[in-house]
Design a protein around this motif. Structure first.
Motif, PDB file in Angstrom:
ATOM      1  N   PRO A  17      24.602  68.924  14.540  1.00 46.27           N
ATOM      2  CA  PRO A  17      24.969  67.691  15.262  1.00 46.27           C
ATOM      3  C   PRO A  17      23.726  66.929  15.730  1.00 46.27           C
ATOM      4  O   PRO A  17      23.268  67.086  16.853  1.00 46.27           O
ATOM      5  N   MET A  18      23.169  66.134  14.871  1.00 44.43           N
ATOM      6  CA  MET A  18      21.930  65.432  15.186  1.00 44.43           C
ATOM      7  C   MET A  18      22.137  64.373  16.276  1.00 44.43           C
ATOM      8  O   MET A  18      23.183  63.736  16.342  1.00 44.43           O
ATOM      9  N   GLU A  19      21.132  64.212  17.099  1.00 40.92           N
ATOM     10  CA  GLU A  19      21.078  63.141  18.093  1.00 40.92           C
ATOM     11  C   GLU A  19      19.700  62.493  17.976  1.00 40.92           C
ATOM     12  O   GLU A  19      18.693  63.185  17.936  1.00 40.92           O
ATOM     13  N   THR A  20      19.664  61.167  17.957  1.00 39.46           N
ATOM     14  CA  THR A  20      18.410  60.439  17.770  1.00 39.46           C
ATOM     15  C   THR A  20      17.583  60.324  19.048  1.00 39.46           C
ATOM     16  O   THR A  20      16.385  60.086  18.993  1.00 39.46           O
ATOM     17  N   GLY A  21      18.247  60.448  20.204  1.00 36.68           N
ATOM     18  CA  GLY A  21      17.556  60.202  21.465  1.00 36.68           C
ATOM     19  C   GLY A  21      17.626  58.741  21.873  1.00 36.68           C
ATOM     20  O   GLY A  21      17.045  58.344  22.878  1.00 36.68           O
ATOM     21  N   TRP A  22      18.355  57.944  21.108  1.00 37.38           N
ATOM     22  CA  TRP A  22      18.482  56.511  21.398  1.00 37.38           C
ATOM     23  C   TRP A  22      19.857  56.154  21.930  1.00 37.38           C
ATOM     24  O   TRP A  22      20.068  55.059  22.440  1.00 37.38           O
ATOM     25  N   ARG A  23      20.820  57.045  21.813  1.00 33.31           N
ATOM     26  CA  ARG A  23      22.204  56.755  22.192  1.00 33.31           C
ATOM     27  C   ARG A  23      22.426  57.068  23.673  1.00 33.31           C
ATOM     28  O   ARG A  23      21.824  57.989  24.223  1.00 33.31           O
ATOM     29  N   GLU A  24      23.314  56.297  24.298  1.00 33.63           N
ATOM     30  CA  GLU A  24      23.689  56.554  25.693  1.00 33.63           C
ATOM     31  C   GLU A  24      25.075  57.181  25.744  1.00 33.63           C
ATOM     32  O   GLU A  24      25.938  56.876  24.923  1.00 33.63           O
ATOM     33  N   ASN A  25      25.287  58.055  26.724  1.00 38.39           N
ATOM     34  CA  ASN A  25      26.628  58.621  26.916  1.00 38.39           C
ATOM     35  C   ASN A  25      27.464  57.657  27.762  1.00 38.39           C
ATOM     36  O   ASN A  25      27.012  56.559  28.108  1.00 38.39           O
ATOM     37  N   LYS A  26      28.682  58.067  28.117  1.00 39.34           N
ATOM     38  CA  LYS A  26      29.583  57.195  28.877  1.00 39.34           C
ATOM     39  C   LYS A  26      29.034  56.813  30.241  1.00 39.34           C
ATOM     40  O   LYS A  26      29.393  55.794  30.810  1.00 39.34           O
ATOM     41  N   SER A  27      28.152  57.640  30.785  1.00 40.70           N
ATOM     42  CA  SER A  27      27.553  57.368  32.096  1.00 40.70           C
ATOM     43  C   SER A  27      26.315  56.488  32.006  1.00 40.70           C
ATOM     44  O   SER A  27      25.687  56.198  33.019  1.00 40.70           O
ATOM     45  N   GLY A  28      25.929  56.127  30.778  1.00 41.30           N
ATOM     46  CA  GLY A  28      24.748  55.289  30.600  1.00 41.30           C
ATOM     47  C   GLY A  28      23.452  56.060  30.507  1.00 41.30           C
ATOM     48  O   GLY A  28      22.380  55.463  30.457  1.00 41.30           O
ATOM     49  N   GLN A  29      23.528  57.385  30.502  1.00 41.93           N
ATOM     50  CA  GLN A  29      22.320  58.204  30.387  1.00 41.93           C
ATOM     51  C   GLN A  29      21.994  58.431  28.908  1.00 41.93           C
ATOM     52  O   GLN A  29      22.890  58.571  28.074  1.00 41.93           O
ATOM     53  N   ILE A  30      20.719  58.482  28.608  1.00 44.73           N
ATOM     54  CA  ILE A  30      20.281  58.738  27.233  1.00 44.73           C
ATOM     55  C   ILE A  30      20.630  60.178  26.847  1.00 44.73           C
ATOM     56  O   ILE A  30      20.333  61.121  27.583  1.00 44.73           O
ATOM     57  N   VAL A  31      21.275  60.320  25.688  1.00 46.93           N
ATOM     58  CA  VAL A  31      21.568  61.653  25.151  1.00 46.93           C
ATOM     59  C   VAL A  31      20.260  62.186  24.569  1.00 46.93           C
ATOM     60  O   VAL A  31      19.635  61.510  23.743  1.00 46.93           O
ATOM     61  N   PRO A  32      19.796  63.361  25.003  1.00 49.01           N
ATOM     62  CA  PRO A  32      18.505  63.880  24.538  1.00 49.01           C
ATOM     63  C   PRO A  32      18.453  64.026  23.013  1.00 49.01           C
ATOM     64  O   PRO A  32      19.439  64.366  22.368  1.00 49.01           O
ATOM     65  N   ARG A  33      17.272  63.759  22.469  1.00 46.66           N
ATOM     66  CA  ARG A  33      17.077  63.913  21.032  1.00 46.66           C
ATOM     67  C   ARG A  33      17.301  65.368  20.646  1.00 46.66           C
ATOM     68  O   ARG A  33      16.849  66.290  21.320  1.00 46.66           O
ATOM     69  N   ASN A  34      18.014  65.573  19.568  1.00 51.45           N
ATOM     70  CA  ASN A  34      18.288  66.917  19.059  1.00 51.45           C
ATOM     71  C   ASN A  34      18.394  66.800  17.541  1.00 51.45           C
ATOM     72  O   ASN A  34      19.436  66.443  17.012  1.00 51.45           O
ATOM     73  N   ARG A  35      17.300  67.076  16.867  1.00 51.24           N
ATOM     74  CA  ARG A  35      17.295  66.967  15.417  1.00 51.24           C
ATOM     75  C   ARG A  35      16.506  68.115  14.808  1.00 51.24           C
ATOM     76  O   ARG A  35      15.710  68.759  15.483  1.00 51.24           O
ATOM     77  N   ILE A  36      16.738  68.338  13.545  1.00 51.44           N
ATOM     78  CA  ILE A  36      15.934  69.307  12.807  1.00 51.44           C
ATOM     79  C   ILE A  36      14.633  68.601  12.452  1.00 51.44           C
ATOM     80  O   ILE A  36      14.649  67.536  11.850  1.00 51.44           O
ATOM     81  N   TYR A  37      13.500  69.172  12.867  1.00 54.09           N
ATOM     82  CA  TYR A  37      12.219  68.521  12.619  1.00 54.09           C
ATOM     83  C   TYR A  37      11.341  69.272  11.622  1.00 54.09           C
ATOM     84  O   TYR A  37      10.357  68.722  11.124  1.00 54.09           O
ATOM     85  N   LYS A  38      11.708  70.537  11.306  1.00 53.54           N
ATOM     86  CA  LYS A  38      10.887  71.293  10.362  1.00 53.54           C
ATOM     87  C   LYS A  38      11.746  72.321   9.648  1.00 53.54           C
ATOM     88  O   LYS A  38      12.676  72.880  10.223  1.00 53.54           O
ATOM     89  N   PHE A  39      11.403  72.567   8.388  1.00 53.23           N
ATOM     90  CA  PHE A  39      12.074  73.574   7.565  1.00 53.23           C
ATOM     91  C   PHE A  39      10.992  74.345   6.810  1.00 53.23           C
ATOM     92  O   PHE A  39      10.045  73.747   6.289  1.00 53.23           O
ATOM     93  N   ILE A  40      11.138  75.675   6.778  1.00 51.96           N
ATOM     94  CA  ILE A  40      10.198  76.522   6.043  1.00 51.96           C
ATOM     95  C   ILE A  40      10.980  77.534   5.218  1.00 51.96           C
ATOM     96  O   ILE A  40      11.936  78.137   5.708  1.00 51.96           O
TER      97      ILE A  40
END
Length: 107
Positions: A28-51
């Protein structure tokens, strides 16, 4: 919530053969640019590395950036010369890691 990673590795190969490895992680990726219903930024949560390693040696690495899809799919070639185990690790923001392994027999 993430599910177990999907990996597709041939069960058998000839020595020196280049095989195609396919992986996908439902995440469930999150960009860190979206706001939740309360107007707070949803923290970025993405896959940044694969090995990917084979018998302990690195065979493929990818550094992923903001354009990566929600369920990252990666396909890459790998040459096999001996029996062994491919080990895959996906790293997410915040320290989470997802792992999978697959065995291949070489004749």
């Amino acid at each position: 919530m993430s599910r177990a990673p999907f990996v597709k590795v041939p069960k058998n190969a000839r020595s020196g053969e280049i095989v195609s490895i396919k992986t996908k992680l439902k995440h469930p990726m999150e960009t860190g640019w979206r706001e939740n219903k309360s107007g707070q930024i949803v923290p970025r949560n993405r896959i940044y590395k694969f090995i990917c390693t084979f018998n302990g040696g690195e065979v493929f690495r990818a550094d992923l950036h903001s354009g990566v899809s929600a369920d990252p799919y990666l396909m890459f070639p790998a040459e096999v010369t001996e029996n062994g185990i491919f080990h895959f690790i996906w790293f997410e923001d915040g320290g989470g890691e997802y792992e999978a392994s697959a065995e291949i027999k070489v004749s």
